[in-house]
Motif scaffolding. Structure first.
Motif, PDB file in Angstrom:
ATOM      1  N   GLY A  72     -47.197 -37.349  18.675  1.00  0.00           N
ATOM      2  CA  GLY A  72     -48.284 -36.493  18.202  1.00  0.00           C
ATOM      3  C   GLY A  72     -49.629 -37.175  18.129  1.00  0.00           C
ATOM      4  N   MET A  73     -49.716 -38.408  18.610  1.00  0.00           N
ATOM      5  CA  MET A  73     -50.921 -39.213  18.425  1.00  0.00           C
ATOM      6  C   MET A  73     -52.081 -38.784  19.316  1.00  0.00           C
ATOM      7  N   VAL A  74     -51.779 -38.399  20.559  1.00  0.00           N
ATOM      8  CA  VAL A  74     -52.832 -37.987  21.489  1.00  0.00           C
ATOM      9  C   VAL A  74     -52.423 -36.693  22.181  1.00  0.00           C
ATOM     10  N   ASP A  75     -53.415 -36.020  22.761  1.00  0.00           N
ATOM     11  CA  ASP A  75     -53.203 -34.771  23.481  1.00  0.00           C
ATOM     12  C   ASP A  75     -53.524 -35.012  24.951  1.00  0.00           C
ATOM     13  N   PHE A  76     -52.519 -34.862  25.814  1.00  0.00           N
ATOM     14  CA  PHE A  76     -52.720 -35.071  27.246  1.00  0.00           C
ATOM     15  C   PHE A  76     -53.160 -33.800  27.965  1.00  0.00           C
ATOM     16  N   ALA A 126     -52.717 -48.079  22.367  1.00  0.00           N
ATOM     17  CA  ALA A 126     -54.029 -48.197  22.998  1.00  0.00           C
ATOM     18  C   ALA A 126     -54.009 -47.664  24.425  1.00  0.00           C
ATOM     19  N   GLY A 127     -52.967 -48.012  25.191  1.00  0.00           N
ATOM     20  CA  GLY A 127     -52.877 -47.556  26.571  1.00  0.00           C
ATOM     21  C   GLY A 127     -52.785 -46.047  26.673  1.00  0.00           C
ATOM     22  N   LEU A 128     -51.978 -45.435  25.819  1.00  0.00           N
ATOM     23  CA  LEU A 128     -51.849 -43.978  25.822  1.00  0.00           C
ATOM     24  C   LEU A 128     -53.152 -43.296  25.397  1.00  0.00           C
ATOM     25  N   THR A 129     -53.814 -43.887  24.408  1.00  0.00           N
ATOM     26  CA  THR A 129     -55.080 -43.307  23.934  1.00  0.00           C
ATOM     27  C   THR A 129     -56.140 -43.368  25.020  1.00  0.00           C
ATOM     28  N   GLY A 130     -56.241 -44.521  25.697  1.00  0.00           N
ATOM     29  CA  GLY A 130     -57.214 -44.655  26.786  1.00  0.00           C
ATOM     30  C   GLY A 130     -56.950 -43.667  27.897  1.00  0.00           C
ATOM     31  N   ALA A 131     -55.682 -43.463  28.253  1.00  0.00           N
ATOM     32  CA  ALA A 131     -55.330 -42.518  29.307  1.00  0.00           C
ATOM     33  C   ALA A 131     -55.658 -41.079  28.905  1.00  0.00           C
ATOM     34  N   ALA A 132     -55.386 -40.729  27.641  1.00  0.00           N
ATOM     35  CA  ALA A 132     -55.701 -39.373  27.164  1.00  0.00           C
ATOM     36  C   ALA A 132     -57.202 -39.131  27.154  1.00  0.00           C
ATOM     37  N   LEU A 133     -57.978 -40.140  26.786  1.00  0.00           N
ATOM     38  CA  LEU A 133     -59.441 -40.011  26.803  1.00  0.00           C
ATOM     39  C   LEU A 133     -59.959 -39.776  28.223  1.00  0.00           C
ATOM     40  N   ALA A 134     -59.289 -40.376  29.208  1.00  0.00           N
ATOM     41  CA  ALA A 134     -59.708 -40.200  30.597  1.00  0.00           C
ATOM     42  C   ALA A 134     -59.554 -38.747  31.039  1.00  0.00           C
ATOM     43  N   ASP A 169     -63.516 -37.037  26.003  1.00  0.00           N
ATOM     44  CA  ASP A 169     -64.078 -37.245  24.673  1.00  0.00           C
ATOM     45  C   ASP A 169     -62.945 -37.524  23.689  1.00  0.00           C
ATOM     46  N   PHE A 170     -63.326 -37.781  22.436  1.00  0.00           N
ATOM     47  CA  PHE A 170     -62.334 -38.165  21.435  1.00  0.00           C
ATOM     48  C   PHE A 170     -61.565 -36.966  20.872  1.00  0.00           C
ATOM     49  N   GLY A 171     -61.785 -35.793  21.455  1.00  0.00           N
ATOM     50  CA  GLY A 171     -60.972 -34.646  21.089  1.00  0.00           C
ATOM     51  C   GLY A 171     -59.522 -34.828  21.498  1.00  0.00           C
ATOM     52  N   ALA A 172     -59.269 -35.831  22.351  1.00  0.00           N
ATOM     53  CA  ALA A 172     -57.907 -36.123  22.795  1.00  0.00           C
ATOM     54  C   ALA A 172     -57.076 -36.795  21.714  1.00  0.00           C
ATOM     55  N   VAL A 173     -57.747 -37.298  20.681  1.00  0.00           N
ATOM     56  CA  VAL A 173     -57.065 -38.090  19.658  1.00  0.00           C
ATOM     57  C   VAL A 173     -56.766 -37.248  18.428  1.00  0.00           C
TER      58      VAL A 173
END
Length: 349
Positions: free
Chosen positions: A82-86, A126-134, A138-142
């Motif tokens: 549930g940490m990031v939204d892809f 960190a890797g998953l967060t960076g990929a979701a931001l891509a 924006d930080f709406g992915a987090v």
């Protein structure tokens, strides 16, 4: 629940899923070579157990901890999922997931080559967060509600680990002042091995869930099911995850054991027991409350606390600073690698 036969059918039908699974399994392997070795490092350093026996113990206990905790609670895996939204595009999400795994493996292999025990848990996040931001841009992915648990866990595990290690060593010094030193040394040697076994089990419980959740996410995305829950990890995946971590520990663990158990801090056996007990208790509390903490951070700070309690000079602060620097740069470094690879993969695939 996904059966092993169904899993192989999906791999054959979707070559990109096969690539993602290979990358996830690569992450699990390097986790074994770096994180899993920390659990047994100080027991080897104090010569309470031989390195080959310690590795075998780590293999068994990681598996037991992983399977047992999956029966009790999957709170850590739920937090990771549930940490990031892809996003809603499952193919893009699978591509980004592959990029995040590349970031994790790249960072971990570089650290392992230098003999620095980094946190694969934080590299994963960190890797998953960076990929979701891509994907989002924006930080709406987090999902900051879930992401905050990482920071809470980081503070909780390190401070509790250090403080508990310090306090237990002080207490042992008070309680055992009139005890025969040789007998006490033998007793704490045995207790230290038991403590290291418990830390290894908690490593399996924490890190096994994290990486299995990513494998299950890849399978769910490939099937077009979106984000899947972590309430039913198939036994074959648990066995495979534990086996890969074990192989990683057997092949690459010696370098980390040497760095942590023999160079960072010189411990006596009772101090090693204090460090193992402190770390395992911190990891158990974190796992049951769903905090995705770093077993590396927890064990290292517990060892520092146990060493500094007797003599602050027993800690090699130069090596400790080197490790802390690697931990600090893991979030931005691995996040950036995941972001850049996600952008590249999205253009290619």
């Amino acid at each position: 629940m996904i059966t092993l036969g169904h899993f192989f059918e999906m791999i054959v039908a979707n070559p990109f899923l096969a690539l993602v699974i290979v990358l996830v399994f690569g992450c699990i392997f390097v986790n074994g070579a770096t994180d899993a070795a920390n659990a047994i490092a100080e027991a080897v350093g104090t010569r309470s157990i031989k390195v080959n026996n310690a590795i075998i113990m780590s293999v068994v206990c990681n598996f037991i901890g992983l399977v047992a905790m999956c029966l009790i609670s999957t709170a850590v895996a739920d937090t990771i999922l549930g940490m990031v939204d892809f996003g809603s595009n499952d193919h893009e999400a699978l591509v980004a997931l592959a990029a995040g795994c590349v970031g994790i493996v790249t960072w971990a292999v570089g650290a392992w080559a230098l003999g620095i025990p980094t946190s694969e848990s934080h590299a994963l996040i960190a890797g998953l967060t960076g990929a979701a931001l891509a994907i989002h841009g924006d930080f709406g992915a987090v999902n900051w509600g879930e992401w905050s648990k990482v920071l809470i866990g980081l503070f909780f595990s390190t401070t509790l680990g250090f403080a508990a290690g310090w306090i237990i060593v002080k207490a042992i010094n008070k309680l055992c002042v009139n005890v025969n030193r040789q007998h006490a040394d033998e007793m704490f040697g045995h207790l230290q091995v038991v403590g290291s076994a418990f830390v290894a089990a908690m490593h399996g419980a924490q890190d096994g869930q994290k990486f299995m959740s990513i494998a299950m996410l890849a399978i769910a995305l490939s099937a077009g099911h979106g984000v899947a829950g972590a309430d039913a990890f198939p036994l074959w995946l648990q066995v495979l995850c534990a086996a890969l971590m074990s192989i990683g520990t057997a092949i690459g663990g010696r370098k980390i054991i040497k760095k942590v158990g023999m160079e960072m801090v010189k411990l006596e056996r009772y101090q090693g027991f204090a460090a193992s007990f402190s770390a395992s208790a911190s990891l158990l509390l974190s796992t049951l409350t769903g905090l995705p903490v770093s077993t590396t951070h927890t064990k290292m700070t517990a060892m520092m606390g146990a060493g500094a309690a007797k003599n602050i000079r027993s800690v090699n602060w130069g090596v400790a600073k080197e490790m802390v620097a690697a931990w600090v740069f893991t979030f931005p470094g691995c996040g950036l690698i995941g972001f850049l690879f996600a952008k590249l993969f999205l253009m290619i695939f």
